[in-house]
Design a protein around this motif. Structure first.
Motif, PDB file in Angstrom:
ATOM      1  N   TYR A  40       0.004   8.988   4.138  1.00 44.69           N
ATOM      2  CA  TYR A  40       1.080   8.484   4.680  1.00 44.69           C
ATOM      3  C   TYR A  40       1.956   9.473   5.065  1.00 44.69           C
ATOM      4  N   ARG A  41       2.925   9.266   6.235  1.00 46.38           N
ATOM      5  CA  ARG A  41       4.579  10.265   5.623  1.00 46.38           C
ATOM      6  C   ARG A  41       4.954   8.913   4.759  1.00 46.38           C
ATOM      7  N   ILE A  48       7.216   7.193   2.753  1.00 41.99           N
ATOM      8  CA  ILE A  48       8.510   6.619   3.285  1.00 41.99           C
ATOM      9  C   ILE A  48      10.118   6.791   2.256  1.00 41.99           C
ATOM     10  N   ASP A  61       0.351  -1.187  -0.266  1.00 39.22           N
ATOM     11  CA  ASP A  61      -0.070  -0.246   0.170  1.00 39.22           C
ATOM     12  C   ASP A  61       0.873   1.372   0.065  1.00 39.22           C
ATOM     13  N   ARG A 114       5.243  17.033   9.434  1.00 39.87           N
ATOM     14  CA  ARG A 114       5.431  15.851   9.991  1.00 39.87           C
ATOM     15  C   ARG A 114       4.422  15.282  10.080  1.00 39.87           C
ATOM     16  N   ALA A 115       2.668  15.866  11.064  1.00 32.50           N
ATOM     17  CA  ALA A 115       1.700  14.940  11.170  1.00 32.50           C
ATOM     18  C   ALA A 115       1.230  13.940   9.676  1.00 32.50           C
ATOM     19  N   ILE A 116       0.495  12.742  10.033  1.00 29.15           N
ATOM     20  CA  ILE A 116       0.514  12.271   8.601  1.00 29.15           C
ATOM     21  C   ILE A 116      -1.151  12.421   8.944  1.00 29.15           C
ATOM     22  N   ARG A 121      -4.558  10.526   7.464  1.00 27.79           N
ATOM     23  CA  ARG A 121      -5.005   9.324   7.226  1.00 27.79           C
ATOM     24  C   ARG A 121      -6.199   8.699   6.797  1.00 27.79           C
TER      25      ARG A 121
END
Lengths: 372, 126
Positions: free
Chosen positions: A322-323, A325, A234, A298-300, A302
């Motif tokens: 998402y944060r 990757i 995902d 930085r907050a994610i 959703r």
């Protein structure tokens, strides 16, 4: 923390191997599936930089055969298969008459004029099969759900080709271009190998009888592929800007709203189910659109979180976030009021007890690396 | 097997508490970080915020999921661990070394309602 001992869940042919590898298992689309083996970040990075191996045996395989097979597929499918050649794959959707999406899928044109394979989402197998059967009137076709007979693995990442060639009988696969496939024979049984996937990287999807899939799985792990779960599947597809049914597409979301109009051939001879509805959406505009959004923190974000204007009016909802990757940015897809969908529009996303500044950005967050 | 440290108190929602006089140092357990996977973000309260036992005081986010943090005891936040803002993954590598907040407890007897190491061990090995 989820209970994976629910005995009503279906198991793939590789289930025992997942448990033995110590995977975290979780219910997904009625199957007990591996979410991660080691860590989502490690598995994600393996696919971006080396090679990861996924069990995707839960995906559905429905074949269409008979004299009218091509005409029928073209009738139920948004993309144009009227001149699709054997050995090619094409992506598109099946729609309801009102333009809502039944499913997104890939169509494989087999070696014979009457051999067609539809690969559909696990969660939608029963719905798709029923939908297809309901559309057969006037077509001389046979629709068969083969989902339980086939296993499927996806080998993804820049090292995929090298690892695939360690399997017996795969020599022909190295010349495949993206979205092409071939049928090879291994141990006397047919294997379908396509250069395709759901990660934004080069890679292959392999369909075969369960026993052979298990053998391939063991050999590819031994050759150095990292086992990867649905967790990183995902995060990878999200970065590559690919939709997931149930989030970016649904029975009440049209491909035009989801920004997938390029896969809907509205000028196709004889049209397709849902074509008129999409034409009207295209002419009159849609009220909401799927966008990419970057949260400038930085907050994610959703799925389900509110997208707002400065004055706290909600104008949309996050569908996946998402944060990232690979990019280390807080990113999401969101369905928003079409008036606020232009690139660069300043918006807000409500995350927990705070509201964070955000901006509309391109949906393909990550530069994909498909084989040309 | 998740690590459990003797001498700490544990909540059902997997926070640990270390009592230092009137101050409660709060973090999340090894069991919790293992369940969460790679932690990528921590939503923390502000110094001065007051919470009752059981209140949500923040959230922990892994790649896949968001998990609310609950205050194991009542009190006022006197310090937050700012190093975790830039390195929330420290919670994965060292959950007991990575305290999240320090609370000035309003009722230290609430600690007695929390689990000790043995009880927490039993609760997480079901």
């Amino acid at each position: 923390m989820e209970n994976s001992s629910d005995n009503t869940l279906k198991l793939t042919c590789l289930h025992e191997r997942h448990v033995r590898l110590g995977a975290k298992m979780s219910p997904f689309a009625g199957f007990d599936m591996p979410i991660q083996y080691s860590s989502i970040v490690e598995e994600h990075n393996a696919v971006r930089n080396a090679a990861g191996l996924f069990d995707v045996s839960h995906m559905g395989e429905i074949t269409i055969s008979g004299p009218d097979a091509r005409k029928f597929v073209n009738h139920v499918f948004t993309n144009d298969v009227s001149s699709l050649e054997s050995g090619k794959i094409i992506y598109g959707m099946m729609l309801h008459g009102n333009g809502g999406t039944v499913d997104d899928l890939i169509v494989y044109k087999g070696p014979g004029e009457e051999d067609w394979l539809l690969v559909v989402n696990a969660a939608n197998i029963a719905k798709d099969y029923a939908h297809l059967l309901s559309c057969t009137e006037g077509f001389d076709v046979k629709v068969t759900d083969r989902s339980d007979k086939w296993g499927q693995i996806a080998l993804q990442g820049p090292d995929s080709e090298r690892l695939l060639l360690t399997l017996p009988g795969m020599e022909a696969c190295s010349s495949l271009g993206f979205y092409e496939f071939c049928t090879v024979t291994a141990e006397g049984t047919p294997v379908i190998v396509s250069r395709s996937g759901y990660t934004g990287e080069d890679g292959f999807e392999v369909y075969a009888a369960p026993a052979l899939i298990c053998e391939f799985w063991d050999k590819l792990l031994a050759a150095g592929a990292l086992p990867c779960g649905l967790g990183c599947r995902d995060t990878l597809r999200f970065e590559a800007g690919l939709p997931l049914y149930g989030h970016e597409l649904a029975d009440d979301i049209s491909p035009i709203e989801a920004g997938l109009g390029m896969f809907c051939k509205l000028d196709k001879t004889d049209g397709f189910i849902g074509c008129d509805a999409l034409r009207s959406q295209k002419e009159n505009g849609v009220n909401r659109k799927l966008v990419g959004i970057e949260v400038l923190d930085r907050a994610i974000p959703r799925a389900g979180y509110a997208v707002e204007l400065e004055d706290e009016t909600q104008i949309g909802t996050v569908t996946t976030g998402y944060r990232s990757i690979s990019l280390d940015r807080s990113l999401c897809f969101a369905l928003v009021d079409a008036r606020y969908a232009a690139l660069g529009t300043a918006l807000k996303v409500r995350i927990h007890r705070h509201v964070f500044p955000a901006e509309v950005v391109r949906k393909r967050f990550y530069q994909t690396n498909y084989k040309k | 097997m998740a690590k459990i440290i003797e001498g700490l108190r544990y909540s059902e929602s997997h926070e640990w508490v270390k009592a230092e006089g009137n101050v409660a140092v709060v973090g999340v357990s090894d069991f919790a970080q293992e369940e969460m996977g790679d932690i990528t973000y921590l939503d923390m309260p502000m110094v001065g915020d007051e919470f009752a036992a059981g209140d949500e005081f923040g959230a922990l986010e892994s790649v896949k999921a968001s998990s609310d943090l609950y205050c194991p005891v009542s009190g006022k936040v006197i310090e937050v661990n700012e190093t975790l803002e830039d390195a929330p993954e420290n919670i994965n590598s060292d959950p007991f070394g990575s305290w999240i907040i320090k609370l000035e407890m309003s009722d230290p007897s609430e600690l007695d309602a929390l689990m000790d190491a043995a009880a927490y061990q039993a609760a997480t090995s079901k």
